[in-house]
Motif scaffolding. Structure first.
Motif, short mmCIF file in Angstrom:
data_model
loop_
_atom_site.label_atom_id
_atom_site.label_comp_id
_atom_site.label_asym_id
_atom_site.label_seq_id
_atom_site.Cartn_x
_atom_site.Cartn_y
_atom_site.Cartn_z
N ALA A 10 0.82 -1.22 0.00
CA ALA A 10 0.00 0.00 0.00
C ALA A 10 0.85 1.26 0.00
O ALA A 10 0.37 2.35 -0.34
CB ALA A 10 -0.94 0.00 1.21
N ARG A 11 2.11 1.13 0.37
CA ARG A 11 2.98 2.32 0.45
C ARG A 11 4.07 2.30 -0.64
O ARG A 11 5.00 3.11 -0.58
CB ARG A 11 3.62 2.41 1.84
CG ARG A 11 2.62 2.73 2.95
CD ARG A 11 3.28 2.71 4.32
NE ARG A 11 4.39 3.65 4.42
CZ ARG A 11 5.31 3.61 5.39
NH1 ARG A 11 5.25 2.70 6.34
NH2 ARG A 11 6.29 4.49 5.41
N PHE A 12 3.96 1.37 -1.59
CA PHE A 12 5.00 1.28 -2.62
C PHE A 12 5.18 2.61 -3.37
O PHE A 12 6.29 3.02 -3.68
CB PHE A 12 4.68 0.17 -3.62
CG PHE A 12 5.12 -1.20 -3.19
CD1 PHE A 12 5.66 -1.41 -1.92
CD2 PHE A 12 5.00 -2.29 -4.04
CE1 PHE A 12 6.07 -2.69 -1.52
CE2 PHE A 12 5.42 -3.56 -3.65
CZ PHE A 12 5.94 -3.76 -2.38
N MET A 13 4.06 3.28 -3.68
CA MET A 13 4.16 4.51 -4.47
C MET A 13 4.97 5.56 -3.72
O MET A 13 5.79 6.25 -4.31
CB MET A 13 2.75 5.01 -4.82
CG MET A 13 2.72 5.96 -5.99
SD MET A 13 3.71 5.43 -7.44
CE MET A 13 2.81 3.96 -7.92
N GLU A 14 4.74 5.66 -2.41
CA GLU A 14 5.54 6.58 -1.58
C GLU A 14 7.03 6.30 -1.73
O GLU A 14 7.84 7.21 -1.96
CB GLU A 14 5.12 6.43 -0.10
CG GLU A 14 6.11 7.05 0.90
CD GLU A 14 6.04 6.40 2.30
OE1 GLU A 14 4.96 5.92 2.69
OE2 GLU A 14 7.08 6.38 2.99
N GLY A 15 7.38 5.01 -1.62
CA GLY A 15 8.79 4.63 -1.72
C GLY A 15 9.37 4.93 -3.09
O GLY A 15 10.47 5.49 -3.22
N ILE A 16 8.61 4.59 -4.13
CA ILE A 16 9.11 4.81 -5.50
C ILE A 16 9.30 6.30 -5.78
O ILE A 16 10.30 6.72 -6.36
CB ILE A 16 8.14 4.16 -6.52
CG1 ILE A 16 8.22 2.63 -6.40
CG2 ILE A 16 8.46 4.59 -7.95
CD1 ILE A 16 7.19 1.87 -7.22
N MET A 17 8.34 7.11 -5.33
CA MET A 17 8.46 8.55 -5.53
C MET A 17 9.71 9.10 -4.84
O MET A 17 10.46 9.89 -5.40
CB MET A 17 7.23 9.27 -4.94
CG MET A 17 5.92 8.89 -5.57
SD MET A 17 5.70 9.64 -7.19
CE MET A 17 5.30 11.32 -6.69
N GLN A 18 9.91 8.68 -3.59
CA GLN A 18 11.05 9.21 -2.83
C GLN A 18 12.38 8.76 -3.45
O GLN A 18 13.31 9.54 -3.60
CB GLN A 18 10.95 8.77 -1.37
CG GLN A 18 12.10 9.23 -0.51
CD GLN A 18 12.25 10.74 -0.47
OE1 GLN A 18 11.57 11.42 0.27
NE2 GLN A 18 13.15 11.29 -1.29
N ILE A 19 12.44 7.48 -3.83
CA ILE A 19 13.70 6.98 -4.39
C ILE A 19 13.96 7.65 -5.75
O ILE A 19 15.10 8.02 -6.06
CB ILE A 19 13.68 5.44 -4.52
CG1 ILE A 19 13.49 4.80 -3.13
CG2 ILE A 19 14.99 4.94 -5.13
CD1 ILE A 19 13.22 3.30 -3.17
#
Lengths: 339, 339
Positions: free
Chosen positions: B285-294
């Motif tokens: 559910a938080r993958f998008m957060e991680g991808i955006m930050q990376i």
């Protein structure tokens, strides 16, 4: 003061493996005097705990080792016999780290806690169910593992001073509770008298097999006091998001070589689980909360406990063995003087 | 569809210890068709990860074992070639668990993630730094261990796909970062190119001694991919309130007998510390957060990464060995077809 003497028991040498008589030395010295801001306390009861064995080692730990030649450390309930501190009066009962001796001077820093007078409870309770023992069970279970209704909680040394309270608190929280102990009468006690759902005698039974039977929904919380094989077996049976509260490791304290670690620790990954250690002294700011809650449960008859009181300071060294050879039941306390 | 075939690599037998060629079997079957609500995807790139070794065992884990006779499991980037699902069009690029094969049918449940078109980034990045690998580093470090500025973070397999990103994120967070790797050129890379503060070659150096030198303030966070002796050594050097994030244990995956657990685990108690495992799939559910930050860090040049791309699906079984014999550097990916 009269010409009374202060008997004290010192750490003569650091034990290697099991504790021996030669690790201790007794002496009698003049009773110390309370300096400015200090109080003199006559110790009445001394708490004996597995942790003391750890403090006898010269190891990096959460607290300084006891110095060789120094007085053995231990929690005590005592009575103030002289006071130069405004908040303490002669006759007050206090809990503190008074050590293995008749008299202790406290302060001006690290003053002991005053205990409530007139509760009708024996003073020894403040070394057992309402003392560090009960608080260890309370915070180590509720703060570290936070068991939820319906979850399965396993406790080792389940008939011990801490374990027996852990299991009862877990029952209050609506959990299925399985205790592991080392004697049939201990197993009977925790099931029949304390309300555990099941008990396993690790000395006569196959722990893995019995745990599978006693934990049909596997294990959500494990409160560990032993380490070794039992910890490893439990790790092999945990559910997702299990919490393992590391309170102690009796199997390690007297070991002279490294005890193998839990080879199943990788279930922490596959089951997204947590293994966390704690030291009850870190909860000092919340001790009153714990004591209030445990008192309430005591009065409601929801928590039962036993004390194993050994008479005489001079018997403290021998009594320590009872913690490791499985012969004590209930909180081990040494009576130093009449209350 | 043309009379094209679907090459696929199956699990022929469960490996005991190291993976052997005989554990795999290749076959070519007709290309499957997309049923109602489904899509047919042509796989372009396949991610090879240490976790796959675990899925080949018949063990209770966070995911079902790969069935014997079943297609090997693996993350893939592919392109939609037929669609009966309203949100997917032919030509869309997707990330999903497409497996070791040319074509995969997805849906109607467990649809793959659509990838953004026109970013200018190679599609392989969605299997490496912007894929499960980068997300494992991101959540395993930040969510499990939450490093604070000035803390000391140690990372094992530090030149690996996950470890190299963990270390760089820890540097971004203001930590002192020490990496452990298995070759001098890997050590040189993480210090000179990635900005780690120190590196230790566990094959040629005394890890305990070098860690003491490299961590003058001891260790607050350990991100572990190896288990075994290194985990044990680190446990002996942790600070109070240390956090150990268990991501994997390369030393265990090919083991045929239980690997000894960390005998120093009791420092979790004395140092009130936590050892916690995690599975990156829990953070979906938080993958998008991680991808955006990376992505942001990538564009700012704060994160560098390497990919090790092996050509040809038929070479996937052999390529798996590179994960365990220390010969790969950067994220290991198999190219199945031209993008």
């Amino acid at each position: 003061m009269t010409a009374q003497l202060n008997r004290r028991i010192l750490l003569a040498s650091r034990p290697v493996g099991d504790i021996k008589d030669s690790n201790f030395k007794s002496e009698s010295v003049p009773v110390p005097e309370a300096g400015p801001g200090q109080i003199l306390v006559r110790n009445l009861y001394l708490s004996l705990d597995p942790a003391i064995r750890g403090w006898m080692n010269d190891a990096d730990s959460y607290i300084e080792p006891i110095a060789v030649g120094g007085v053995m450390r231990g929690g005590t309930v005592g009575i103030v016999v002289a006071s130069n501190a405004p908040d303490y009066s002669v006759g007050d009962h206090v809990f503190g780290m008074g050590g293995w001796q008749d008299f202790a001077v406290h302060g001006p820093e690290g003053m002991p806690n005053k205990l409530p007078e007139g509760t009708g409870l024996p003073w020894t309770n403040f070394l057992s169910v309402l003392g560090i023992t009960g608080l260890t069970a309370y915070f180590g279970l509720l703060d570290i593992a936070d068991p939820k209704p319906g979850e399965t909680v396993v406790v080792s040394t389940a008939a011990g001073a801490v374990g027996s309270i852990v299991g009862q608190i877990a029952k209050i929280k609506g959990c299925r509770v399985v205790g592991i102990a080392g004697a049939d009468d201990k197993c009977k006690w925790i099931v029949d008298d304390l309300g555990f759902d099941a008990a396993i005698n690790y000395k006569t039974q196959d722990v893995a097999k019995e745990l599978r039977k006693a934990c049909p929904n596997k294990i959500d919380v494990y409160f560990d006091n032993v380490g070794g094989d039992i910890l490893n077996t439990v790790l092999g049976m945990i559910n997702i998001h299990a919490r393992i509260s590391i309170c102690g490791a009796i199997t390690q304290y007297n070991a002279t070589a490294p005890v193998p670690g839990p080879s199943n620790y990788l279930t922490l990954l596959t089951k997204r689980s947590t293994m966390q250690g704690f030291v009850v002294l870190d909860y000092q700011a919340r001790f009153m909360e714990g004591i209030m809650q445990i008192s309430q449960w005591l009065m409601q008859g929801k928590i039962k406990h036993r004390e194993d009181i050994v008479d005489g300071l001079e018997n403290a060294p021998k009594a320590m063995h009872k913690l490791f050879n499985g012969t004590n039941t209930g909180k081990l306390i040494v009576k130093i003087a009449d209350a």
